[in-house]
Scaffold this active site. Sequence first.
Site: not given
Ligand code: G6P
Length: 617
Positions: A100-101, A494, A513, A74, A497, A2, A612, A27, A490
């Site tokens: 937000n929260g 990616k 395994h 969100w 996501e 949010c 994010k 956000r 990673e």
């Molecule tokens: C969310 C984002 C990720 C990020 C993670 C941690 O899940 O989508 O891309 O790696 O948060 O975020 P931070 O701001 O703590 O690195």
Amino acid sequence: MCGIVGYVGKQKAAAIILEGLKRLEYRGYDSAGVCVLQAGKLDVAKKAGRVEVLVKEAARHKFTGTSGIGHTRWATHGGVTDANAHPHVSSDGKLALIHNGVIENYAGMKKFLAGKGYTFKSETDTEALCNLIAYHYAKEPAPKNGGSRFLESVRKALRHVEGTYGIAVLCADCPDEIVAARKASPLVLGVGDQEYILASDAAAIVSRTQNVVYLKDGELVHITPRAFAISTLDQADVSPVVDTITWKVGDADLNGYAHFMEKEIFEQPQALENTMRGRFAEDGSTAQFGGLNLSAAEFRQIDRLLFCACGSAWHACLVAEHLVESFARVPVEVDYASEFRYRNVPLDRNTLCWVISQSGETIDTLAALREAKRKGHRVLAINNVVGSTIAREADGGVYQHVGPEIGVASTKAFTSQLLLGAMIALYIARMRDMSFSDGVQYVQSLKGAPDLVRTVLKQAPKIRKIAKKYAKHADFLFLGRLSLFPVALEGALKLKEISYIHAEGYPTAEMKHGPIALVSEQCPSVFLVPKGDVFNKIVSSMQEIKARKGPIIAVVTAGSEIPPGVADEVIPIPDCHPAVLPIVATIPVQLLSYYIALERGCDVDKPRNLAKSVTVE
Ligand code: G6P
């Protein structure tokens, strides 16, 4: 999660708020709303959908008022509907609130307020708080000594809240005033020329002013047309500290790229340079950091490191573990922040804790930091967002200096975290067994990383072709060993996501395994294949996949020869120092995911269900 924006000034509030919401959309982007105070009435426009949908809705309202609040959501409590979108207005029509929260005790509040005749239109926790403020406002006696009834009613209501909040409130009786407050959700106040703009993040502020005040937990700000005043929940006055944002509005623009993710991938050489700048000692053999607040002598006492983070930052911790253990020979533990905070981990006196977070606001990482501090440990942080909560609460740390990262999937912030992990490994190693000449070579290699990344980026057209060929597959494996195992994780993250393809990251040899059961013509494997001791072992694993008809995309360091017929696609990367290898190997998996997502028509910068900055548990 949010984004919130508030404005008080001389301009029409709605346009400024909508512009701010566009910049905060990363956000949360399932619904959005705005409320403007005009002619003593709280006029609300809100809609499920993106900010663009709200812009059209807002146009119908012809807002002219000069104070207002806005929100991009969100969803946590209640589905994605117009009614659940913020702002919420109290049932007596007096107050409008954005939040937000999470208000954890909202159910009890609702019950209490329903008994007092307040009614609810949404399923949200936020509406309960809005009505609770209205309840206190209705009861609040006339202010003494120039105090504000509006401010005191917000303060009283917040004392009953369990949970987290960044809120901004408008009151129908108080033109050109906002009361805002925070607890564990970020809130920044921009102090402009005869105007104030509040937001969850400076990105929404920087087009109007670079002077900002970062509110702290438990603080409220009361904005009036001429001034602002900060106080605590206990009514103590707080002297504001005005900081200057170092980046400019253009830094958060697309600048000709199709997506922020693309822009941020291609910005990585510069971002790495910015991360390193001024951080090597004069003799060129080690790293130096200005803000650790820990002397070299104290560093020498440390006999264990703990790294905590979430998401991509957690992968960066795993690479740091590998490099610190290999070069500095100090044992390292890595934990998911969300697990660490509840696991009651035994830590000894000489353990140094690190948290890594791009945003500096991830609630689990913040909670891990607080838990470690509560146990008496010193906690250092790696953050990108200056002034973020984690940056402020840590005992010291290092900023990444990569500028705003807007794409939800982390790219440039991730490789910058890899670089800082490598620099920390060097810093500790040089205090222990690493020789001067090995240190010099290490530093030279890190300084060369941006150019190596530039070389890999030149392969974007080739990677795009590969992406086109494999974009329709429903499953992928990403396989890497040692420091490239986290890069495999990673790569898989990616792809999941942004293109919603099922992908798993595994240590290459572990593939036998379990994951090998997935292998078929329909399940490509992305192998990360560095030169060195395990090269032949990796080639054997590739043969095992090939024998089962699995397509292979191999990211291979220059100078290594994969036997003919084993890999279907080869993406060469430069041979490099082990501290730089994870950075260089990350670029192809970022590009592959990005181009596959494009082929599949996905919304790369705003993937479904994600946000994010995850500021709820
Ligand atoms: C969310 C984002 C990720 C990020 C993670 C941690 O899940 O989508 O891309 O790696 O948060 O975020 P931070 O701001 O703590 O690195």
